[in-house]
Structure formats: structure tokens, C-alpha cells
Design an enzyme around this catalytic site. Structure first.
Site, PDB file in Angstrom:
ATOM      1  CB  CYS A   1      -0.861  -0.038   1.263  1.00  0.00           C
ATOM      2  SG  CYS A   1      -1.911   1.406   1.490  1.00  0.00           S
TER       3      CYS A   1
ATOM      4  CB  CYS B   1      -3.156   3.909  -5.520  1.00  0.00           C
ATOM      5  SG  CYS B   1      -4.494   3.051  -4.640  1.00  0.00           S
TER       6      CYS B   1
HETATM    7  N1  DGL Z   1      -4.057   0.659  -1.991  1.00  0.00           N
HETATM    8  C1  DGL Z   1      -3.639   1.795  -1.287  1.00  0.00           C
HETATM    9  C2  DGL Z   1      -2.413   2.471  -1.857  1.00  0.00           C
HETATM   10  O1  DGL Z   1      -1.598   1.831  -2.486  1.00  0.00           O
HETATM   11  C3  DGL Z   1      -4.637   2.692  -0.614  1.00  0.00           C
HETATM   12  C4  DGL Z   1      -6.008   2.861  -1.187  1.00  0.00           C
HETATM   13  C5  DGL Z   1      -6.947   3.483  -0.164  1.00  0.00           C
HETATM   14  O2  DGL Z   1      -7.221   2.800   0.837  1.00  0.00           O
HETATM   15  O3  DGL Z   1      -7.350   4.638  -0.346  1.00  0.00           O
HETATM   16  O4  DGL Z   1      -2.193   3.630  -1.690  1.00  0.00           O
END
Ligand code: DGL
Length: 265
Positions: free
Chosen positions: A72, A184
Site C-alpha cells: 500500500c 496506488c
Molecule cells: N491501496 C492503497 C495504496 O496503495 C490505498 C487505497 C486506499 O485505501 O485509499 O495507496
């Protein structure tokens, strides 16, 4: 001996990174942990999300993880340094692949478009990264929060998503861009749909391969000969966990992983 390697994300986005690991190292044992109680992170405040991350990583360590991939970008930018000072196991973070994207366009004069959450984009870690590598000021960034929301609902309708991308990109002169960075981990679920609305010369990159290479180096993975049958029918050893502890969370994670595999994402 197989290692228990944990992947952590706010929701199912980190599966895009786990899927890359499964293709390269199908014989390892994996844990996938989603903070389904608090997804999305990208639209919340830094202090609030930091609290959630610490609680989740604590639960993951209690499950016996020997290494953790913070799959993440948002969680990495908020907490990876603190987590490394607390836990004595390898913690691999990820950041939007801005540096390789800038390098790819160094000689062609094209711009770089970074998609990441609003929270990632507001953090010092991201802004320092851009000031360090973007010496010619050719990086533009913005958030696509709807993609996280739709991904969590397993909404992959190409007609709807294409219309969304077209409206988001309407004000940009795409000819100026050479590379799009999916900063993301939810966004790569939509890479093949984005591909269909982008001019052909634009490359779309994400941080999965770089992160798994880093994991490989840290843990010394891949020393053994690769197993002969690594096709999709091969059983993967993945245990799914979520902060909400709902059965349907596990079903969703399985369906999403299968979607990535079937669509070669
Ligand atoms: N998947 C996450 C990232 O790589 C965060 C997405 C979220 O929860 O807003 O930033």
C-alpha cells in the site's frame, strides 16, 4: 524452508502486488491482510490512518509473519519508518514508481503522470521523492478515489471505467505524456482498461515488480529451482485475514485474486 510472507493493504489493492509474488515464487507461504474495517485510507487523515496501520501490523505479526510487504503506497508513506523501528523482521515498503518513470522520459522530453491517493500525494515522503528526481519539473499527479471504491465493490465494468478515465483525462493533452504511474495498489486492477483509452505511445507502470525484486533480495528467494508446473491450476498457499473478520471479506479477496490471474494483471 518456506517463509510466511505477509502482504498488507487497506483493502484488496495489495493483491496486485501479491499476485506478482505468486507468479515468481509460487511455492512460498503467504498471508494477505486487508483492513476492511477502515478502507479507504486515501481520503482519511494521516493520524487516523497511522493508528489503523499499527493495529493491523500488530495482528499480522501475531499471525507469525516472518516478513511483511506493506503493499500500500499510502501506508508506506505514513508509517514504514516507524514500523521498521518497532519490529525486528524485514518490512518492505512501496512508493509510486516516479523515479523509473522520470528516467524513462529523460531523453524524449515527455511528461509523467502519477496517479496515487490524496493522502499519499500530501505526504512529505512523496513530495521529497518528486523534488529529488523531477529536476525538470515534468511530473503531474492526481488522485482517483473512485477507483478504490469500485475496486472494493469488485466493479470492473469496462464501459463505466473507460467513461470515468475519459472524463478524468479530458483536460490533459495526452500527447505530452510518456508514462503513467499507477501509484496506488488498487489502480493496477484497471491497467488494461486504462490502456484502451490512452494513446499507444504511453507506457503504464506500477511498483509491483520493483517491490517483489526488493523482497527477493531481502529474503534470498528463488534460490531453489522453480517448480515445473507453475500454471494457474497450481495451488497457492495464501491465508486471507481481514480486520472486520467477515467470511465475505475472504470470498472477495479470493474472487479478486482470481480476476487478476484470469486477466493477467
Ligand atoms: N491501496 C492503497 C495504496 O496503495 C490505498 C487505497 C486506499 O485505501 O485509499 O495507496
Amino acid at each position: 524452508m518456506t517463509k510466511k510472507i505477509a502482504f498488507f493493504d487497506s483493502g484488496i489493492g495489495g493483491l496486485t502486488v501479491l499476485h506478482t509474488a505468486l507468479q515468481q515464487f509460487p511455492e512460498e507461504s503467504y498471508i494477505y491482510y486487508a483492513d476492511t474495517l477502515h478502507v479507504p485510507y486515501g481520503t482519511k487523515s494521516a493520524d487516523e490512518v497511522r493508528r489503523y496501520i499499527f493495529a493491523c501490523v500488530d495482528a499480522i505479526v501475531r499471525e507469525g509473519a516472518e516478513a511483511i510487504v506493506i503493499a500500500c503506497n499510502t501506508a508506506t508513506s505514513l508509517a514504514v519508518n516507524d514500523l521498521r523501528s518497532i519490529y525486528n523482521i524485514p518490512i518492505i515498503g512501496m512508493e509510486p514508481a516516479v523515479k523509473p518513470a522520470v528516467e524513462m522520459n529523460r531523453d524524449n522530453g515527455k511528461r509523467v503522470l502519477v496517479f496515487a491517493t490524496a493522502l499519499t500525494l500530501s505526504q512529505t515522503k512523496y513530495n521529497e521523492l518528486v523534488s529529488r528526481v523531477d529536476d525538470e519539473h515534468r511530473v503531474d499527479s492526481f488522485a482517483l478515489p473512485e477507483l478504490v471504491e469500485w475496486c472494493e465493490q469488485l466493479e470492473f465494468d469496462p464501459v463505466k471505467i473507460k467513461a470515468y478515465f475519459r472524463s478524468k483525462l479530458a483536460d490533459l493533452d495526452l500527447e505530452q505524456y510518456g508514462t503513467v504511474v499507477m501509484g496506488c495498489t488498487h489502480y493496477p486492477f484497471y491497467t488494461s482498461i486504462l490502456r484502451q483509452v490512452m494513446p499507444e505511445h504511453i507506457q503504464i507502470v506500477d511498483g509491483s515488480t520493483g517491490t517483489i525484486n526488493h523482497l527477493k533480495q531481502r529474503l534470498g528467494l528463488g534460490i531453489r529451482q522453480p517448480v515445473e508446473s507453475t500454471g494457474p491450476e497450481r495451488e497457492w498457499d495464501v491465508s486471507f485475514f481481514s480486520s472486520a473478520e467477515r467470511m465475505e471479506d475472504q470470498d472477495k479477496m479470493r474472487i479478486a485474486l482470481q480476476y487478476l490471474n484470469e486477466n493477467k494483471l
